[in-house]
Design an enzyme around this catalytic site. Sequence first.
Site, PDB file in Angstrom:
ATOM      1  N   MET A  34       0.474   5.545  -0.221  1.00 52.03           N
ATOM      2  CA  MET A  34      -0.345   6.761  -0.369  1.00 52.03           C
ATOM      3  C   MET A  34       0.078   7.503  -1.620  1.00 52.03           C
ATOM      4  O   MET A  34       1.282   7.616  -1.901  1.00 52.03           O
ATOM      5  CB  MET A  34      -0.103   7.712   0.814  1.00 52.03           C
ATOM      6  CG  MET A  34      -0.671   7.220   2.117  1.00 52.03           C
ATOM      7  SD  MET A  34      -2.437   7.121   2.096  1.00 52.03           S
ATOM      8  CE  MET A  34      -2.853   8.712   2.677  1.00 52.03           C
TER       9      MET A  34
ATOM     10  N   ASN B 258       8.687  -7.424   4.081  1.00 51.57           N
ATOM     11  CA  ASN B 258       8.643  -6.204   3.262  1.00 51.57           C
ATOM     12  C   ASN B 258       9.829  -5.303   3.603  1.00 51.57           C
ATOM     13  O   ASN B 258      10.302  -5.292   4.729  1.00 51.57           O
ATOM     14  CB  ASN B 258       7.303  -5.467   3.527  1.00 51.57           C
ATOM     15  CG  ASN B 258       7.276  -4.041   3.009  1.00 51.57           C
ATOM     16  OD1 ASN B 258       7.136  -3.084   3.783  1.00 51.57           O
ATOM     17  ND2 ASN B 258       7.423  -3.862   1.716  1.00 51.57           N
ATOM     18  N   GLY B 259      10.272  -4.551   2.596  1.00 54.99           N
ATOM     19  CA  GLY B 259      11.313  -3.535   2.803  1.00 54.99           C
ATOM     20  C   GLY B 259      12.530  -3.784   1.935  1.00 54.99           C
ATOM     21  O   GLY B 259      13.232  -4.794   2.115  1.00 54.99           O
TER      22      GLY B 259
ATOM     23  N   PRO C 171       0.849  -1.197   0.000  1.00 55.92           N
ATOM     24  CA  PRO C 171       0.000   0.000   0.000  1.00 55.92           C
ATOM     25  C   PRO C 171       0.881   1.242   0.000  1.00 55.92           C
ATOM     26  O   PRO C 171       1.824   1.322   0.795  1.00 55.92           O
ATOM     27  CB  PRO C 171      -0.779  -0.112   1.325  1.00 55.92           C
ATOM     28  CG  PRO C 171       0.006  -1.032   2.189  1.00 55.92           C
ATOM     29  CD  PRO C 171       0.774  -1.936   1.274  1.00 55.92           C
TER      30      PRO C 171
ATOM     31  N   HIS D 161       7.327  -4.959   7.849  1.00 51.70           N
ATOM     32  CA  HIS D 161       8.318  -4.075   7.225  1.00 51.70           C
ATOM     33  C   HIS D 161       9.566  -4.198   8.105  1.00 51.70           C
ATOM     34  O   HIS D 161       9.539  -3.813   9.281  1.00 51.70           O
ATOM     35  CB  HIS D 161       7.764  -2.646   7.183  1.00 51.70           C
ATOM     36  CG  HIS D 161       8.675  -1.673   6.516  1.00 51.70           C
ATOM     37  ND1 HIS D 161       8.328  -0.362   6.314  1.00 51.70           N
ATOM     38  CD2 HIS D 161       9.919  -1.799   6.006  1.00 51.70           C
ATOM     39  CE1 HIS D 161       9.321   0.269   5.703  1.00 51.70           C
ATOM     40  NE2 HIS D 161      10.298  -0.577   5.516  1.00 51.70           N
TER      41      HIS D 161
ATOM     42  N   CYS E 107       2.793   3.096   9.877  1.00 48.88           N
ATOM     43  CA  CYS E 107       3.082   4.439   9.363  1.00 48.88           C
ATOM     44  C   CYS E 107       3.515   5.351  10.508  1.00 48.88           C
ATOM     45  O   CYS E 107       2.817   5.465  11.520  1.00 48.88           O
ATOM     46  CB  CYS E 107       1.848   5.010   8.672  1.00 48.88           C
ATOM     47  SG  CYS E 107       2.140   6.677   8.072  1.00 48.88           S
TER      48      CYS E 107
ATOM     49  N   GLY F 288       7.122  -2.469  -2.601  1.00 51.39           N
ATOM     50  CA  GLY F 288       6.493  -1.169  -2.822  1.00 51.39           C
ATOM     51  C   GLY F 288       7.176  -0.383  -3.918  1.00 51.39           C
ATOM     52  O   GLY F 288       6.824  -0.473  -5.102  1.00 51.39           O
ATOM     53  N   ARG F 289       8.208   0.359  -3.524  1.00 52.10           N
ATOM     54  CA  ARG F 289       8.809   1.330  -4.432  1.00 52.10           C
ATOM     55  C   ARG F 289       9.361   0.707  -5.707  1.00 52.10           C
ATOM     56  O   ARG F 289       9.255   1.293  -6.785  1.00 52.10           O
ATOM     57  CB  ARG F 289       9.906   2.115  -3.695  1.00 52.10           C
ATOM     58  CG  ARG F 289       9.334   3.078  -2.682  1.00 52.10           C
ATOM     59  CD  ARG F 289      10.363   3.556  -1.697  1.00 52.10           C
ATOM     60  NE  ARG F 289      10.785   2.501  -0.785  1.00 52.10           N
ATOM     61  CZ  ARG F 289      11.649   2.651   0.187  1.00 52.10           C
ATOM     62  NH1 ARG F 289      12.210   3.829   0.373  1.00 52.10           N
ATOM     63  NH2 ARG F 289      11.963   1.642   0.985  1.00 52.10           N
TER      64      ARG F 289
END
Length: 328
Positions: free
Chosen positions: A11, A203-204, A9, A163, A92, A225-226
């Site tokens: 933002m 994750n990460g 996810p 994460h 977050c 993610g990125r």
Amino acid sequence: MKRIVSVAPMMDCTDRHDRYFLRLMSKNVMLYTEMVATKSAIHGDKKKILGFSPEEKPLALQVGGSDKKELSEVAKIAEDLGYDEVNINLGCPSKKVQKNMFGACLMKEPDLVSECINEMINSCKIPVTAKTRIGFDNIEDFDYLNSFINKMNEAGCKTFILHARKAMLTGLSPKQNLNIPKLNYEMVYKIKKENPNLEIIINGGISKILDIKKHLKSCDGVMIGRAIYQNPYLLIDIEREIFKVENHPSREEVAKKLLQYLEKEVKLGTKVNHVMRHTVGLYHGQIGSKNWKRYLSDNMMARDSDFLKAKHIMTIVQNNEKANQINQ
Ligand SMILES: Cc1cc2nc3c(=O)[nH]c(=O)nc-3n(C[C@H](O)[C@H](O)[C@H](O)COP(=O)(O)O)c2cc1C
């Protein structure tokens, strides 16, 4: 539900247009919405905030909150709208999120979190999952994390996205919090080893197929993610190498299908830039990447960009495809 590889996810990134675009390249990854605050989900414009296309499924709604009544209401809304999972954000670190008592600061409140999870589980039949960090501030301790996870497990949560870096609740910006605290994959592996019955997603900092394969030896799934946002066509490698799918759409086919979606969306009132801004990385690492980005920024990124200009995009795409084929 397959959570072998998921897209994180993010933002301002993983909105419904981005997810539709990603689905054109991968049918097998799990997708997550951006975080939605409970109050927005309950009182806001549901179609705008929670709407999605059926093609995006399997899809999880990520929610931010710490009011158990609100969270349970959102879990039920998620189920009614057809989401496949509801995920609570416990990772977050932003100031705004802390002020509203959600995200990573909830790692300090294991009892409250387990009550929230329990209420969510009681109000819906879809899986309730949690995404958290491995620690916060000066706490990066296996026993603390393990006991936090076990409390949530007792409340009924079986799937955890970890994460693999701690969150600094003071002193670092959200962006720094994604890079500065050191990754500690071993901590995540150890959680899986100690809790073999739980589904543990790591994750990460994961961006390579070899790394995905390595993590899958110690965890049940990998969340990225990125790396996918910057290079969405990486999903094709993931489909081939991880899911063993043989037939893949070319970038040209992806662009063609996206244009069909864009045309439909524009007729419904969507702005061209809201769809196309997610495609900047389509030619990442390829010949023509600069031309693609320039075309998008000159023609597609303004608030009032005209759909008719999008038709010329296929010329850029076809030129890029030719140039890359010759180079192979
Ligand atoms: C732009 C951006 C927005 C993010 N928004 C969210 C969010 O809404 N919810 C969440 O749990 N994590 C969010 N994250 C964190 C990511 O989900 C992920 O945990 C983090 O980027 C580490 O994974 P990566 O190294 O593969 O990018 C965000 C990250 C970025 C870069």
